[in-house]
Design a protein around this motif. Sequence first.
Motif, PDB file in Angstrom:
ATOM      1  N   PHE A  61     -75.437  43.283  -7.800  1.00 24.50           N
ATOM      2  CA  PHE A  61     -75.982  42.433  -6.741  1.00 24.50           C
ATOM      3  C   PHE A  61     -75.437  41.009  -6.894  1.00 24.50           C
ATOM      4  CE2 PHE A  61     -79.177  39.578  -4.930  1.00 24.50           C
ATOM      5  CZ  PHE A  61     -79.266  40.117  -3.654  1.00 24.50           C
ATOM      6  N   ILE A  62     -74.821  40.506  -5.848  1.00 20.10           N
ATOM      7  CA  ILE A  62     -74.252  39.150  -5.926  1.00 20.10           C
ATOM      8  C   ILE A  62     -74.760  38.265  -4.792  1.00 20.10           C
ATOM      9  CG2 ILE A  62     -72.150  39.716  -7.228  1.00 20.10           C
ATOM     10  CD1 ILE A  62     -70.676  39.787  -4.512  1.00 20.10           C
ATOM     11  N   GLY A  63     -75.775  38.716  -4.121  1.00 19.68           N
ATOM     12  CA  GLY A  63     -76.364  37.910  -3.053  1.00 19.68           C
ATOM     13  C   GLY A  63     -75.380  37.641  -1.929  1.00 19.68           C
ATOM     14  N   LEU A  64     -75.268  36.372  -1.574  1.00 15.16           N
ATOM     15  CA  LEU A  64     -74.413  36.022  -0.429  1.00 15.16           C
ATOM     16  C   LEU A  64     -72.987  35.641  -0.842  1.00 15.16           C
ATOM     17  CD1 LEU A  64     -77.002  33.941   1.635  1.00 15.16           C
ATOM     18  CD2 LEU A  64     -76.211  36.252   2.131  1.00 15.16           C
ATOM     19  N   ASP A  65     -72.635  35.952  -2.085  1.00 16.83           N
ATOM     20  CA  ASP A  65     -71.314  35.541  -2.591  1.00 16.83           C
ATOM     21  C   ASP A  65     -70.160  36.052  -1.729  1.00 16.83           C
ATOM     22  OD1 ASP A  65     -72.531  34.176  -4.509  1.00 16.83           O
ATOM     23  OD2 ASP A  65     -71.715  35.283  -6.225  1.00 16.83           O
ATOM     24  N   ASN A  66     -70.290  37.312  -1.253  1.00 19.09           N
ATOM     25  CA  ASN A  66     -69.216  37.859  -0.413  1.00 19.09           C
ATOM     26  C   ASN A  66     -69.019  37.005   0.835  1.00 19.09           C
ATOM     27  OD1 ASN A  66     -68.363  40.074  -1.936  1.00 19.09           O
ATOM     28  ND2 ASN A  66     -70.031  41.348  -1.177  1.00 19.09           N
ATOM     29  N   PHE A  67     -70.121  36.519   1.381  1.00 22.67           N
ATOM     30  CA  PHE A  67     -70.033  35.701   2.595  1.00 22.67           C
ATOM     31  C   PHE A  67     -69.460  34.326   2.277  1.00 22.67           C
ATOM     32  CE2 PHE A  67     -73.126  38.946   3.516  1.00 22.67           C
ATOM     33  CZ  PHE A  67     -72.722  39.386   4.765  1.00 22.67           C
ATOM     34  N   LYS A  68     -69.805  33.814   1.090  1.00 18.88           N
ATOM     35  CA  LYS A  68     -69.252  32.515   0.679  1.00 18.88           C
ATOM     36  C   LYS A  68     -67.730  32.637   0.526  1.00 18.88           C
ATOM     37  CE  LYS A  68     -73.332  30.978  -1.813  1.00 18.88           C
ATOM     38  NZ  LYS A  68     -73.947  31.021  -3.142  1.00 18.88           N
ATOM     39  N   THR A  69     -67.300  33.753  -0.074  1.00 15.68           N
ATOM     40  CA  THR A  69     -65.854  33.972  -0.238  1.00 15.68           C
ATOM     41  C   THR A  69     -65.175  34.047   1.131  1.00 15.68           C
ATOM     42  OG1 THR A  69     -66.412  35.279  -2.180  1.00 15.68           O
ATOM     43  CG2 THR A  69     -64.139  35.424  -1.423  1.00 15.68           C
ATOM     44  N   LEU A  70     -65.844  34.712   2.063  1.00 18.39           N
ATOM     45  CA  LEU A  70     -65.279  34.840   3.418  1.00 18.39           C
ATOM     46  C   LEU A  70     -64.970  33.483   4.042  1.00 18.39           C
ATOM     47  CD1 LEU A  70     -67.230  37.575   5.449  1.00 18.39           C
ATOM     48  CD2 LEU A  70     -64.816  37.489   4.953  1.00 18.39           C
ATOM     49  N   LEU A  71     -65.858  32.527   3.764  1.00 20.02           N
ATOM     50  CA  LEU A  71     -65.694  31.194   4.351  1.00 20.02           C
ATOM     51  C   LEU A  71     -64.389  30.535   3.934  1.00 20.02           C
ATOM     52  CD1 LEU A  71     -69.282  29.677   4.036  1.00 20.02           C
ATOM     53  CD2 LEU A  71     -68.103  30.359   6.130  1.00 20.02           C
ATOM     54  N   HIS A  72     -63.912  30.875   2.721  1.00 20.83           N
ATOM     55  CA  HIS A  72     -62.690  30.240   2.207  1.00 20.83           C
ATOM     56  C   HIS A  72     -61.481  31.165   2.231  1.00 20.83           C
ATOM     57  CE1 HIS A  72     -65.336  27.060   0.915  1.00 20.83           C
ATOM     58  NE2 HIS A  72     -66.099  27.954   0.332  1.00 20.83           N
ATOM     59  N   ASP A  73     -61.667  32.344   2.803  1.00 19.73           N
ATOM     60  CA  ASP A  73     -60.595  33.345   2.793  1.00 19.73           C
ATOM     61  C   ASP A  73     -59.651  33.099   3.973  1.00 19.73           C
ATOM     62  OD1 ASP A  73     -58.999  35.559   2.862  1.00 19.73           O
ATOM     63  OD2 ASP A  73     -60.604  37.020   2.608  1.00 19.73           O
ATOM     64  N   GLN A  74     -58.443  32.635   3.647  1.00 22.46           N
ATOM     65  CA  GLN A  74     -57.493  32.287   4.716  1.00 22.46           C
ATOM     66  C   GLN A  74     -57.003  33.507   5.483  1.00 22.46           C
ATOM     67  OE1 GLN A  74     -54.464  29.856   2.986  1.00 22.46           O
ATOM     68  NE2 GLN A  74     -55.812  28.090   2.833  1.00 22.46           N
ATOM     69  N   LYS A  75     -56.886  34.627   4.764  1.00 26.23           N
ATOM     70  CA  LYS A  75     -56.439  35.856   5.433  1.00 26.23           C
ATOM     71  C   LYS A  75     -57.495  36.323   6.430  1.00 26.23           C
ATOM     72  CE  LYS A  75     -52.534  36.852   3.212  1.00 26.23           C
ATOM     73  NZ  LYS A  75     -51.268  37.322   3.719  1.00 26.23           N
ATOM     74  N   PHE A  76     -58.757  36.156   6.054  1.00 23.09           N
ATOM     75  CA  PHE A  76     -59.839  36.520   6.968  1.00 23.09           C
ATOM     76  C   PHE A  76     -59.805  35.606   8.202  1.00 23.09           C
ATOM     77  CE2 PHE A  76     -64.155  35.596   8.462  1.00 23.09           C
ATOM     78  CZ  PHE A  76     -64.512  36.847   8.919  1.00 23.09           C
ATOM     79  N   ALA A  77     -59.579  34.316   7.939  1.00 24.76           N
ATOM     80  CA  ALA A  77     -59.521  33.351   9.046  1.00 24.76           C
ATOM     81  C   ALA A  77     -58.389  33.713  10.009  1.00 24.76           C
ATOM     82  CB  ALA A  77     -59.317  31.944   8.498  1.00 24.76           C
ATOM     83  N   LEU A  78     -57.246  34.123   9.422  1.00 25.42           N
ATOM     84  CA  LEU A  78     -56.111  34.512  10.259  1.00 25.42           C
ATOM     85  C   LEU A  78     -56.443  35.771  11.069  1.00 25.42           C
ATOM     86  CD1 LEU A  78     -53.104  34.024  10.996  1.00 25.42           C
ATOM     87  CD2 LEU A  78     -52.504  35.517   9.102  1.00 25.42           C
ATOM     88  N   ALA A  79     -57.091  36.728  10.391  1.00 21.94           N
ATOM     89  CA  ALA A  79     -57.476  37.975  11.079  1.00 21.94           C
ATOM     90  C   ALA A  79     -58.447  37.672  12.214  1.00 21.94           C
ATOM     91  CB  ALA A  79     -58.098  38.952  10.089  1.00 21.94           C
ATOM     92  N   PHE A  80     -59.354  36.738  11.972  1.00 14.74           N
ATOM     93  CA  PHE A  80     -60.341  36.333  12.979  1.00 14.74           C
ATOM     94  C   PHE A  80     -59.626  35.705  14.185  1.00 14.74           C
ATOM     95  CE2 PHE A  80     -63.802  34.080  14.915  1.00 14.74           C
ATOM     96  CZ  PHE A  80     -64.920  34.845  14.615  1.00 14.74           C
ATOM     97  N   LYS A  81     -58.696  34.806  13.849  1.00 16.32           N
ATOM     98  CA  LYS A  81     -57.933  34.118  14.900  1.00 16.32           C
ATOM     99  C   LYS A  81     -57.134  35.129  15.738  1.00 16.32           C
ATOM    100  CE  LYS A  81     -54.216  31.150  14.788  1.00 16.32           C
ATOM    101  NZ  LYS A  81     -53.245  30.492  13.959  1.00 16.32           N
ATOM    102  N   ASN A  82     -56.492  36.058  15.033  1.00 13.63           N
ATOM    103  CA  ASN A  82     -55.698  37.073  15.740  1.00 13.63           C
ATOM    104  C   ASN A  82     -56.576  37.939  16.643  1.00 13.63           C
ATOM    105  OD1 ASN A  82     -53.453  36.170  14.425  1.00 13.63           O
ATOM    106  ND2 ASN A  82     -53.422  37.800  12.888  1.00 13.63           N
ATOM    107  N   THR A  83     -57.764  38.279  16.149  1.00 14.07           N
ATOM    108  CA  THR A  83     -58.672  39.119  16.934  1.00 14.07           C
ATOM    109  C   THR A  83     -59.088  38.391  18.210  1.00 14.07           C
ATOM    110  OG1 THR A  83     -59.502  40.034  14.868  1.00 14.07           O
ATOM    111  CG2 THR A  83     -60.819  40.458  16.825  1.00 14.07           C
ATOM    112  N   VAL A  84     -59.433  37.121  18.047  1.00 11.09           N
ATOM    113  CA  VAL A  84     -59.861  36.330  19.215  1.00 11.09           C
ATOM    114  C   VAL A  84     -58.708  36.210  20.213  1.00 11.09           C
ATOM    115  CG1 VAL A  84     -60.615  34.037  19.967  1.00 11.09           C
ATOM    116  CG2 VAL A  84     -61.621  35.074  17.931  1.00 11.09           C
ATOM    117  N   PHE A  85     -57.510  35.990  19.684  1.00  8.52           N
ATOM    118  CA  PHE A  85     -56.328  35.882  20.550  1.00  8.52           C
ATOM    119  C   PHE A  85     -56.154  37.160  21.376  1.00  8.52           C
ATOM    120  CE2 PHE A  85     -51.900  36.814  21.414  1.00  8.52           C
ATOM    121  CZ  PHE A  85     -51.422  35.637  21.954  1.00  8.52           C
ATOM    122  N   LEU A  86     -56.174  38.303  20.667  1.00  9.02           N
ATOM    123  CA  LEU A  86     -55.974  39.576  21.364  1.00  9.02           C
ATOM    124  C   LEU A  86     -57.077  39.825  22.383  1.00  9.02           C
ATOM    125  CD1 LEU A  86     -54.737  41.920  18.486  1.00  9.02           C
ATOM    126  CD2 LEU A  86     -53.433  41.138  20.449  1.00  9.02           C
TER     127      LEU A  86
END
Lengths: 305, 458
Positions: A61-86
Motif C-alpha cells: 500500500f503506497i496511498g496516493l504515491d502513484n498519482f503523485k508520480t503521475l503529476l511529474h511523469d513527462q511521458k504521461f503528460a505527452l500521452a495526455f496531450k496526444n490523446t486530447v489532440f486526437l
Amino acid sequence: MSTVKKGIVKKSKISSSKGFFLAVCVAPAFVLYLILGVYPAIKVFINSLYKWSGLSPTKTFIGLDNFKTLLHDQKFALAFKNTVFLMIVTTIVTMVIALFFASTLSRSKFKEKNLYRVLFFFPNVLSIVVIGILFTYIYEPNRGLLNAALNLIGLSGKTWLGDSKTVLWAISGAMIWQAVGYYMVMYMAGMDSISPSFYEVADLEGASKFKQFFLITIPMLWEIIRVTIVFFIISSLNMSFLFVTVMTGGAPNGGSEVLLSYMYSQAFTNSNFGYAMAVAVVVFLFAFTLAIISRKLTEKENDNY
Amino acid sequence: MKRKISLFVALIMVVAMFAGCGSKTKTTTDDDQKSTVDTSKSSEEKDNEQEPEIKDQTLKVSVFQGGFGREYWDEVAKAFEAQNEGVTVEVVADPNIGERIRNDILSNDSPDFVFLSSRDKSGTTQSLIKDKAIADISDVMNKLKDKMIDGVLDNSLLSPYGDGKTYLAPFNFSSLGLWYNENYFKTNDITAPVTWDDFFELQNKITDRALITYAGIYPGYLESLVFPAIASGAGKDTFDKLVKYDVSTLDSDEFKAIMEKFEKIASTKAIMNGTAGINHTTSQAEFLMGKAAMIPNGSWIANEMKDAPREDGFTWGFAAAPVLKADNDKYVVASMDEMYIPSASKNKELAKKFLEFLYSDEAIKIQAEKAQSVPPLKGVADVIKPFVDEATGASYTLFDKGYKPLISNFAAVDNMTLVPRKEFFGTVGQVITGTKTKEEAIDYLKPIFEEAAKNIVK
C-alpha cells in the motif's frame, strides 16, 4: 370518508407491492451490474493505491504515491496531450465531414444514394486492426499510396508514421476514415425524419441551401449531434489505443503514445500494475468529465420546433 | 393469489442467482489468493498429493506458439513420456501464452514449465523476475555447463539478479547481426564490412540502394547492431557497466566514438529513406526488394520472410556487426528464448527433469527437425545444417571462428515508469535516423540511467 381512506390504502398497497415486484425483477440485473461493472471499477481505484507488479499476491500500500508520480511523469503528460489532440481533431473533422456528406446525400435525389450510404458505412464493418494495417501501407514512405499521390503532383513525400510532427495527423486520418461513415448514416437517419415541408417553405422564401442547412438541418438534428459528440469523444479514447498499437506502437520514441497505450505499456511491458491502474483512474475521470462538459456545452433549447 | 405467485417466482429468481454465484468455488482474486483452498478433494486425494507417485504426475507445460510451431513440443513431450513411465506431459501452446499464464498464475493454477519468446509482449516473465517468482535451476544448468557454448550461462539474461544462480534456461539460439544479399555482393564484387570504415566505404560501391534499414518503429531490432558495436568498440567491461546503467559509460570516449558512427549513418544518408516510420515486416520486405543492402536482424529472418517477394537471384548472407578497429574483439548477439519453472509450480523436480531432457541428443534432433532451431550447445551448427538455408547455418558457425556470443540485456528495474531498454534503443534509433545528435541522445539518456541505477532489482 372511510371509503376514500380505504381507497387510498388499497391504492398505496397495490403500488408498493408493484414497486416491490419490479424491484425484485430488476434485482438480478442490478446485482450482476454491481458484480461485473461496479466491483471491477472499485477494484481499479483500490489497486491504484498499491505498488503491485500484477502477478504477485502481495501488494504494498503506497496511498496516493502513484498519482503523485503521475503529476511529474513527462511521458504521461505527452500521452495526455496526444490523446486530447486526437480527440479534438478527430471529433471536429469527423463530425463536419459526416454532416456534410449526410446532408448532401439525404437532400439529393439521385438513385445511388443508398449505394453511397453502404459504401461510406463499409469501414465500420472492417476491424480496426485491419484498418490500422491498411493505413500503415498507405503511409509507407517508399511504396505507400499517399506519398505516391503526392509525388504525382510534384510534392515530396514524408515519413508519416516516423516523424513526431506528422504521426498524430496520420493516425487521426485513419480514425476519421473509420468513423465518418457510421456517423454519416446516423445523421442521414436523423435528416430523413425532418419533414420536407420545412425545406419547401424555406425554398419558397428564397433561403439558400447553406442557410437551410444551418437554420433547419442543424437545429433539428441537434439532439443527435449532442449524443454523437459525447459518444465519439468517449469512443475515441478506445479507438486511439487500437490505432496507435497497430500503426506505431507508440513510435517515434513515445511520440504517438496515448493514455490507454501508456496504461497498457505500464501494466504489461513495465509490470507496473498499480501505476497503470492510477492511469486508468485518470482516464476514467477524464472521460467522465469530458462527457459532462461536452453535454453541457452542446445543451441547447430544442423546443422551438 | 396471483400477486403471491408473482412474488414467489421473483424471489426464487433472486435466490437462484445468488445460489448460482455461491455454489462454485469462490472466484480467486488477488486478495484472497493466499487463503483459497480447494475443498473439493477428498482427504485420500490430499494424502496422495503429499506423497506424489511419479506415475500420477502430470507436467503442465505452457509454451509460446510462434514461428517454430508446436509440433516440436508435442514430439518432445512424447519422447519424455516414453522415457518416464506414468508421466503425462500436458502441452498448452498459444501465441498469447504470456497472457494466459498470467491468468493461470493469478488463479493459483501455475504451469510447471514455461517457454516464452524473448520478444513476448505480455511482460509476464519480467513480472515474475521482479517478484522473484521463478525457481532456481542452477543445479540443472551446472550439470549442462560443459555442453553449453562458452559464455552462454553467465549473463544477466539468465541470471537476472547477479547472485550467481541461474533462473532462466536458454532455448532457441539465434545469431543476430547484419543480413545481406550475398548474390548481389558477389556479383558486384563487394565484401561484407568488418570495420565501420569498411561499412562507410561501401557507399562508393553501392549506389543503387541505401546501405542499411531496420524496423524504425520497433528500434529494439537495433540490438543486433548496437550492442556488439559497444561491446567491441568500448570493451566488454564497459558494455557490462552500460547494461547496469553506469552513467559514466555514456560519457566515455569509446561510447561517444560509436555514437559518432551512428550519427554518420544519418549524415551520409546510409540509412534508407523512410526507415523511421516502418515496422519490421516492411523493413524486411524493402531489404529483400533491394532498397537497402543490409538489415540488422536474427537468424529467424529467412524463415519469417520465406514467402516474401525478393529481387532476382537473392541469396542470404550473414555478417557480424562492424567493429571500430579490425583487431577489436568481435561479438555477435546471441538471442535465446527463455524457459523457466515458476516458483508456484507444483512439480518442480519433474519440471527440472524435463528441462534437462530438452538438452539431450534426442531432443536436440527433434528441435532441429521440427522447429529449425537449436539450443546453445557446442557443435549444434552441424545438427541444424541439414534443416536450414546456408546463411542461417553459417550464422551458427561464427562462434567457431573467433566471434564471441554477446548475451545480455539491461538489468531489471523496479519503481520506474520509464522502460530503460525501450528508451535506450529508441534514442539510439533517433541518432541513426537523424532526429537527434549524439550529444542530445546522451543528455536524454543520462537521467534515465541515473534513475535506473538506483532501482535495479537485486
